[in-house]
Design a protein around this motif. Structure first.
Motif, PDB file in Angstrom:
ATOM      1  N   GLY A  49      40.351  40.928  43.149  1.00  0.00           N
ATOM      2  CA  GLY A  49      40.596  39.796  42.266  1.00  0.00           C
ATOM      3  C   GLY A  49      41.180  40.203  40.930  1.00  0.00           C
ATOM      4  N   GLY A  50      40.802  41.402  40.446  1.00  0.00           N
ATOM      5  CA  GLY A  50      41.280  41.851  39.144  1.00  0.00           C
ATOM      6  C   GLY A  50      40.257  41.645  38.043  1.00  0.00           C
ATOM      7  N   LEU A  55      35.613  38.606  35.304  1.00  0.00           N
ATOM      8  CA  LEU A  55      34.835  38.108  34.161  1.00  0.00           C
ATOM      9  C   LEU A  55      34.387  36.670  34.391  1.00  0.00           C
ATOM     10  CD1 LEU A  55      36.752  39.538  31.053  1.00  0.00           C
ATOM     11  CD2 LEU A  55      35.005  40.596  32.493  1.00  0.00           C
ATOM     12  N   LEU A  56      35.248  35.849  34.973  1.00  0.00           N
ATOM     13  CA  LEU A  56      34.869  34.470  35.271  1.00  0.00           C
ATOM     14  C   LEU A  56      33.745  34.436  36.306  1.00  0.00           C
ATOM     15  CD1 LEU A  56      35.287  31.431  35.010  1.00  0.00           C
ATOM     16  CD2 LEU A  56      37.043  31.585  36.791  1.00  0.00           C
ATOM     17  N   ARG A 190      45.816  40.460  38.600  1.00  0.00           N
ATOM     18  CA  ARG A 190      44.833  39.420  38.916  1.00  0.00           C
ATOM     19  C   ARG A 190      45.260  38.656  40.170  1.00  0.00           C
ATOM     20  NH1 ARG A 190      45.482  36.546  33.233  1.00  0.00           N
ATOM     21  NH2 ARG A 190      45.617  38.751  32.760  1.00  0.00           N
ATOM     22  N   ASN A 191      44.292  38.279  40.959  1.00  0.00           N
ATOM     23  CA  ASN A 191      44.506  37.457  42.143  1.00  0.00           C
ATOM     24  C   ASN A 191      43.300  36.522  42.254  1.00  0.00           C
ATOM     25  OD1 ASN A 191      44.580  36.400  44.825  1.00  0.00           O
ATOM     26  ND2 ASN A 191      45.867  38.107  45.477  1.00  0.00           N
ATOM     27  N   ILE A 251      40.007  52.776  34.255  1.00  0.00           N
ATOM     28  CA  ILE A 251      40.233  54.180  34.615  1.00  0.00           C
ATOM     29  C   ILE A 251      40.832  54.301  36.013  1.00  0.00           C
ATOM     30  CG2 ILE A 251      39.101  56.398  35.070  1.00  0.00           C
ATOM     31  CD1 ILE A 251      37.032  55.656  32.924  1.00  0.00           C
ATOM     32  N   VAL A 252      40.305  53.533  36.956  1.00  0.00           N
ATOM     33  CA  VAL A 252      40.710  53.635  38.358  1.00  0.00           C
ATOM     34  C   VAL A 252      41.661  52.488  38.701  1.00  0.00           C
ATOM     35  CG1 VAL A 252      39.924  53.748  40.751  1.00  0.00           C
ATOM     36  CG2 VAL A 252      38.478  54.661  38.913  1.00  0.00           C
ATOM     37  N   PRO A 253      42.861  52.770  39.167  1.00  0.00           N
ATOM     38  CA  PRO A 253      43.780  51.689  39.553  1.00  0.00           C
ATOM     39  C   PRO A 253      43.254  50.947  40.780  1.00  0.00           C
ATOM     40  CG  PRO A 253      44.662  53.815  40.202  1.00  0.00           C
ATOM     41  CD  PRO A 253      43.459  54.106  39.360  1.00  0.00           C
ATOM     42  N   THR A 254      43.672  49.701  40.917  1.00  0.00           N
ATOM     43  CA  THR A 254      43.208  48.900  42.047  1.00  0.00           C
ATOM     44  C   THR A 254      43.783  49.400  43.360  1.00  0.00           C
ATOM     45  OG1 THR A 254      43.007  46.951  40.624  1.00  0.00           O
ATOM     46  CG2 THR A 254      43.117  46.561  42.999  1.00  0.00           C
ATOM     47  N   PHE A 255      45.068  49.665  43.375  1.00  0.00           N
ATOM     48  CA  PHE A 255      45.751  50.056  44.614  1.00  0.00           C
ATOM     49  C   PHE A 255      46.165  51.527  44.548  1.00  0.00           C
ATOM     50  CE2 PHE A 255      46.488  45.521  43.965  1.00  0.00           C
ATOM     51  CZ  PHE A 255      45.992  44.994  45.153  1.00  0.00           C
TER      52      PHE A 255
END
Length: 413
Positions: A49-50, A55-56, A190-191, A251-255
């Motif tokens: 989700g990002g 946060l939401l 974000r997704n 620090i860690v990328p999503t993909f």
């Protein structure tokens, strides 16, 4: 100022300080119950989700779980003497409510026990990769730390002081040393449609409601102070998780290789991928130490709670043989599952939150308050505001979560 007036002022000041101290300790009790091993899964579970959607999700779960905590508080004011979730369910919903609470409670606590046994076992395997495989890590961990559960709450309570101290120290150290490694570009993705994947584990991470009856007694049945302790104590994890989320996703990328999505597919916790993206090993080691303290404190809390629940439910005295039998009942099923599924950490937490927490700590208090208020006309010293409209809105949210969890489990690919 005469002596009588001085004594009166001194008494008033002492009372205020006592209440402030109780509020502080009560808030920490709520916060400490929430913050634990589930925190290690949050950045991974919400990675698709990002950062902003996460946060939401956190805010919605905090608002919902704070509300259901206050609903438990309302039900507590209807009870006479000490009570627990099972007693509350039976008083308000009758025998069907009692047995439903029993089944859901066992499901939730066994899922959590499985998650923490696997999570701690994986840490053992990572510490000694050449000697301990992922299949045997959970067994070695239980052999080392299970005897503390057998010894009981008094022994674990003393050990837990050191564990909680270590948890706080390593969290602060990780924040201080890790913030310079954050890459703001990692936080842009974000997704919104995939953000709901993190909802079930977020439910688990904000759970604390089981201690509400204990909290009421601890706060000397001061409902106003107890209400504040619930609101403040549940808000502390929200801030803690937001900072943690910012650090890990920064620090860690999503993909990409070794990223959060790969970690999600592997079923690992959020500390594991740090080693792939840090130039220095110190931050990673501090993260591993934090993971250890978070998982072990959660392991003790869940297994001790399950042992007491089984002893009370089965009407067993906690003598040496009965405690040994209860420990075997607690540990053998998770160990059998962990041997064949060594990467089940995230999935077990997902089931715990998606169904266990949603039903026991979300749907159950709504039903108890609705029936207690509007069918049995129970009256207590506190009533959660908003009436039927707010209860229906909360019901819509928990039904939405259950529907999302079911869709993800059986239809999402």
């Amino acid at each position: 100022m005469n002596l009588t007036h001085y004594n009166r002022v001194y008494f008033i000041i002492s009372e205020i300080m006592h209440k402030q101290g109780s509020l502080f300790k009560g808030s920490l009790l709520v916060a400490g119950t929430s913050i634990g091993g589930g925190m290690l899964a949050l950045p991974v579970a919400t990675s698709l989700g990002g950062f902003i959607p996460a946060l939401l999700i956190y805010f919605l779960c905090w608002a919902f779980m704070a509300s259901t905590g206050l609903l438990f508080l309302e039900v507590s004011t209807w009870m006479k003497g000490e009570s627990n979730i099972i007693t509350m369910a039976q008083t308000t919903l009758g025998r069907p409510g009692k047995w439903a609470a029993w089944v859901i409670y066992l499901f939730l606590f066994y899922c959590l026990t499985l998650a923490y046994v696997v999570g701690c076992g994986n840490l053992v395997s990572q510490l000694m990769p050449d000697f301990v495989s992922l299949h045997y890590g959970p067994l070695i961990f239980v052999l080392l730390f299970g005897p503390f559960v057998y010894a009981g709450a008094h022994v674990v309570g003393r050990l837990n002081v050191l564990l909680m101290l270590g948890l706080g120290v390593f969290y602060i150290a990780f924040v201080v040393l890790g913030f310079s490694h954050v890459n703001a570009e990692h936080l842009i993705y974000r997704n919104w449609s995939l953000s709901i994947l993190g909802l079930p584990i977020a439910f688990t991470a904000f759970a604390y409601q089981g201690i509400i009856p204990t909290l009421v007694g601890y706060m000397d049945e001061d409902i106003r102070q107890t209400r504040l302790a619930i609101l403040i104590g549940s808000f502390i994890p929200l801030i803690t998780y937001i900072i943690w989320q910012w650090l890990i996703q920064g620090i860690v990328p999503t993909f990409g290789p070794g990223g959060l999505v790969e970690t999600l597919n592997n079923g690992d916790n959020a500390v594991v991928p740090l080693k792939n993206f840090l130039d220095t090993s110190s931050v990673y080691m501090i993260g591993q130490c934090f993971a250890f303290f978070a998982l072990v404190t959660s392991f003790f809390g869940v297994t001790l709670g399950l042992l007491d629940f089984l002893a009370d439910g089965l009407h067993l005295k906690k003598d040496a043989w009965n405690k040994l039998g209860l420990c075997l009942i607690i540990f053998i099923p998770p160990l059998l599952i962990s041997y064949s599924h060594p990467h089940v950490f995230l999935e077990a937490l997902d089931y715990a939150g998606g169904y266990g927490c949603a039903l026991l700590l979300g749907l159950l208090p709504l039903l108890m308050v609705w029936v207690g208020r509007y069918t049995k006309n129970f009256k207590g010293s506190y009533s959660f505001p908003g009436g039927k409209i707010v209860l229906l809105l909360l019901l819509v949210f928990v039904v939405f979560e259950l529907a999302c969890e079911t869709y993800i489990k059986f239809f999402y690919r």
